[in-house]
Design a protein around this motif. Structure first.
Motif, PDB file in Angstrom:
ATOM      1  N   GLN A  93      35.939  63.473 -19.646  1.00 49.63           N
ATOM      2  CA  GLN A  93      35.964  63.187 -18.321  1.00 49.63           C
ATOM      3  C   GLN A  93      37.298  63.556 -17.381  1.00 49.63           C
ATOM      4  N   ALA A  94      37.226  64.006 -16.321  1.00 44.15           N
ATOM      5  CA  ALA A  94      38.486  64.543 -15.693  1.00 44.15           C
ATOM      6  C   ALA A  94      39.111  63.274 -15.007  1.00 44.15           C
ATOM      7  N   ASN A  95      38.351  62.076 -15.225  1.00 46.30           N
ATOM      8  CA  ASN A  95      39.032  60.869 -14.703  1.00 46.30           C
ATOM      9  C   ASN A  95      39.949  59.923 -15.688  1.00 46.30           C
ATOM     10  N   THR A  96      39.669  60.470 -17.126  1.00 45.05           N
ATOM     11  CA  THR A  96      40.544  60.021 -18.217  1.00 45.05           C
ATOM     12  C   THR A  96      41.803  60.390 -18.156  1.00 45.05           C
ATOM     13  N   LEU A  97      42.992  59.593 -18.154  1.00 41.62           N
ATOM     14  CA  LEU A  97      44.253  59.909 -18.217  1.00 41.62           C
ATOM     15  C   LEU A  97      44.682  59.915 -19.552  1.00 41.62           C
ATOM     16  N   GLY A  98      44.331  58.763 -20.408  1.00 38.83           N
ATOM     17  CA  GLY A  98      44.938  59.048 -21.831  1.00 38.83           C
ATOM     18  C   GLY A  98      44.031  58.003 -22.610  1.00 38.83           C
ATOM     19  N   VAL A  99      43.931  58.548 -24.138  1.00 44.93           N
ATOM     20  CA  VAL A  99      43.221  57.653 -25.036  1.00 44.93           C
ATOM     21  C   VAL A  99      44.293  57.204 -26.029  1.00 44.93           C
ATOM     22  N   LEU A 100      44.536  55.979 -26.322  1.00 44.98           N
ATOM     23  CA  LEU A 100      45.109  55.176 -27.471  1.00 44.98           C
ATOM     24  C   LEU A 100      44.433  54.550 -28.727  1.00 44.98           C
ATOM     25  N   LEU A 101      44.700  54.695 -29.830  1.00 43.99           N
ATOM     26  CA  LEU A 101      44.161  53.797 -31.086  1.00 43.99           C
ATOM     27  C   LEU A 101      44.952  53.017 -31.485  1.00 43.99           C
ATOM     28  N   ILE A 102      44.541  51.612 -31.734  1.00 46.81           N
ATOM     29  CA  ILE A 102      45.408  50.839 -32.312  1.00 46.81           C
ATOM     30  C   ILE A 102      44.733  50.150 -33.555  1.00 46.81           C
ATOM     31  N   GLU A 103      45.085  50.145 -34.619  1.00 50.51           N
ATOM     32  CA  GLU A 103      44.495  49.914 -35.795  1.00 50.51           C
ATOM     33  C   GLU A 103      45.173  48.545 -36.525  1.00 50.51           C
ATOM     34  N   LYS A 104      44.433  47.503 -36.922  1.00 48.74           N
ATOM     35  CA  LYS A 104      45.078  46.539 -37.444  1.00 48.74           C
ATOM     36  C   LYS A 104      46.052  46.343 -38.579  1.00 48.74           C
ATOM     37  N   LYS A 105      47.108  45.965 -38.563  1.00 41.71           N
ATOM     38  CA  LYS A 105      47.891  46.473 -39.862  1.00 41.71           C
ATOM     39  C   LYS A 105      47.841  45.134 -41.077  1.00 41.71           C
ATOM     40  N   ASP A 106      47.993  44.074 -40.284  1.00 45.16           N
ATOM     41  CA  ASP A 106      48.006  42.858 -41.034  1.00 45.16           C
ATOM     42  C   ASP A 106      46.858  42.133 -40.744  1.00 45.16           C
ATOM     43  N   LYS A 107      46.460  41.333 -42.018  1.00 45.66           N
ATOM     44  CA  LYS A 107      45.201  40.776 -41.901  1.00 45.66           C
ATOM     45  C   LYS A 107      45.233  39.518 -40.726  1.00 45.66           C
ATOM     46  N   ALA A 108      46.443  38.999 -40.434  1.00 42.06           N
ATOM     47  CA  ALA A 108      46.452  37.797 -39.450  1.00 42.06           C
ATOM     48  C   ALA A 108      47.187  38.372 -38.286  1.00 42.06           C
ATOM     49  N   SER A 109      47.228  39.638 -38.032  1.00 43.37           N
ATOM     50  CA  SER A 109      47.772  40.145 -36.588  1.00 43.37           C
ATOM     51  C   SER A 109      47.095  39.692 -35.850  1.00 43.37           C
ATOM     52  N   PRO A 110      47.708  39.243 -34.439  1.00 47.49           N
ATOM     53  CA  PRO A 110      47.051  39.007 -33.146  1.00 47.49           C
ATOM     54  C   PRO A 110      46.957  40.065 -32.328  1.00 47.49           C
ATOM     55  N   VAL A 111      47.400  41.209 -32.577  1.00 43.13           N
ATOM     56  CA  VAL A 111      47.655  42.297 -31.652  1.00 43.13           C
ATOM     57  C   VAL A 111      46.329  42.877 -31.386  1.00 43.13           C
ATOM     58  N   THR A 112      45.305  43.132 -32.264  1.00 37.69           N
ATOM     59  CA  THR A 112      44.145  43.399 -32.074  1.00 37.69           C
ATOM     60  C   THR A 112      43.033  42.582 -31.690  1.00 37.69           C
ATOM     61  N   ASP A 113      43.428  41.565 -31.295  1.00 37.99           N
ATOM     62  CA  ASP A 113      42.380  40.411 -30.866  1.00 37.99           C
ATOM     63  C   ASP A 113      41.296  40.174 -31.984  1.00 37.99           C
ATOM     64  N   THR A 114      41.650  40.227 -33.421  1.00 37.29           N
ATOM     65  CA  THR A 114      40.833  40.126 -34.564  1.00 37.29           C
ATOM     66  C   THR A 114      39.839  41.426 -34.799  1.00 37.29           C
ATOM     67  N   PHE A 115      39.944  42.319 -34.079  1.00 38.59           N
ATOM     68  CA  PHE A 115      39.198  43.925 -34.324  1.00 38.59           C
ATOM     69  C   PHE A 115      40.045  44.689 -35.377  1.00 38.59           C
ATOM     70  N   ASP A 116      39.366  45.280 -35.844  1.00 41.32           N
ATOM     71  CA  ASP A 116      39.912  46.278 -36.944  1.00 41.32           C
ATOM     72  C   ASP A 116      40.529  47.419 -36.211  1.00 41.32           C
ATOM     73  N   ALA A 117      39.792  47.726 -35.189  1.00 40.20           N
ATOM     74  CA  ALA A 117      40.528  48.842 -34.399  1.00 40.20           C
ATOM     75  C   ALA A 117      40.226  48.702 -32.777  1.00 40.20           C
ATOM     76  N   VAL A 118      41.148  49.056 -32.025  1.00 39.73           N
ATOM     77  CA  VAL A 118      41.088  48.984 -30.386  1.00 39.73           C
ATOM     78  C   VAL A 118      41.322  50.164 -29.923  1.00 39.73           C
ATOM     79  N   LEU A 119      40.297  50.773 -29.172  1.00 39.03           N
ATOM     80  CA  LEU A 119      40.530  51.908 -28.212  1.00 39.03           C
ATOM     81  C   LEU A 119      40.750  51.579 -27.066  1.00 39.03           C
ATOM     82  N   LEU A 120      42.107  52.178 -26.476  1.00 37.50           N
ATOM     83  CA  LEU A 120      42.671  51.753 -24.985  1.00 37.50           C
ATOM     84  C   LEU A 120      42.419  52.982 -24.286  1.00 37.50           C
TER      85      LEU A 120
END
Length: 286
Positions: free
Chosen positions: A15-42
């Protein structure tokens, strides 16, 4: 998990409106960065009907979150510091799609952290610090020690974030790890508050004495942005400040910061007569 999510993000990337897509994957079991998800698409879009759209997915025993955010909302988060995870998502996420180097340039800008951006963030953080500190002190003086403790813990968080920004870094989710390296004195204060065996009253009493200097020493730096804006003209009403595009960022904390700076002689109160006897309009000047 990238190959599983590919059909989802490829549809958005086309879609022409999309500027960028990032993937964030959980690295540590207790990491708070992904909000308990295994992966986050931004997914960052130029414009959007709603500033944030979130959708959740499941695959076998894993879960993923898709976050579609408008560029305006993203910039607001980065400026106000109201979504600290997004900073780590951008800096450490895997770039899956980047229209015209938008993500590349954004990463570079965040790493360089230009002084103007730092100045605004320091002002906002300082205003939150003053609000929490003064409210905590008021509760303490009224013997409401648990409420005082709550506010002082928050004020130390703002002091810690202010210190990190002052040193040219973005506050991360693990801000106390940063502060331990950058400003161990603030880290020590925080540790003493939460782990000391003294009574809560004594802990708060000692903390108020110690933190007074740390806050006062940051008054000039923390108020630089506000003072710079107020120097645009001689006299301001409070309503004019509230509706100034830069000062509206301070929101409900502006009045408390203003009174603090009056008390510290950075700002002067100017009284102008009204039609009522012995009632004056209150204006402000640097």
């Amino acid at each position: 998990m990238e190959h599983i999510l590919r059909p989802i993000y490829q549809e958005r990337a086309s879609q022409a409106n999309t500027l960028g897509v990032l993937l964030i994957e959980k690295k540590d079991k207790a990491s708070p960065v992904t909000d308990t998800f295994d992966a986050v698409l931004l997914i960052i879009t130029k414009e959007s009907e709603q500033p944030l759209y979130v959708k959740h997915y499941s695959y076998e025993d894993k879960k993923a979150s898709m976050n579609i955010v408008s560029e305006e909302q993203l910039k607001d988060w980065l400026l106000m510091g109201t979504n600290r995870k997004v900073l780590e998502w951008i800096l450490n996420g895997k770039v899956l799609f980047d229209r015209n180097d938008y993500i590349h340039n954004l990463k570079q800008e965040l790493r360089e952290f230009p002084f103007y951006g730092r100045k605004i963030k320091m002002g906002i953080e300082f205003s939150k610090l003053i609000r929490r500190y003064l409210d905590g002190k008021a509760f303490f003086e009224n013997n409401q020690y648990m409420d005082a403790y709550n506010h002082i813990v928050h004020s130390l968080h703002h002091l810690a974030r202010l210190s990190v920004i002052e040193n040219g870094f973005h506050p991360e989710v693990t801000v106390w790890t940063q502060v331990k390296q950058i400003e161990p004195e603030i880290y020590k204060l925080y540790k003493e508050l939460i782990s000391s065996e003294e009574t809560i009253e004594k802990r708060l009493e000692l903390l108020f004495l110690a933190s007074e200097f740390l806050i006062h020493s940051r008054s000039e730096m923390g108020s630089t942005h506000l003072i710079d804006v107020l120097q645009e003209k001689d006299i301001w009403s409070f309503d004019e400040m509230l509706n100034h595009p830069d000062l509206s960022l301070y929101s409900v904390d502006l009045s408390v910061l203003l009174e603090y700076l009056i008390d510290k002689n950075y700002i002067t109160v100017i009284k102008k007569e009204t039609k009522g006897q012995d009632i004056f309009h209150r204006y402000y000047s640097v």
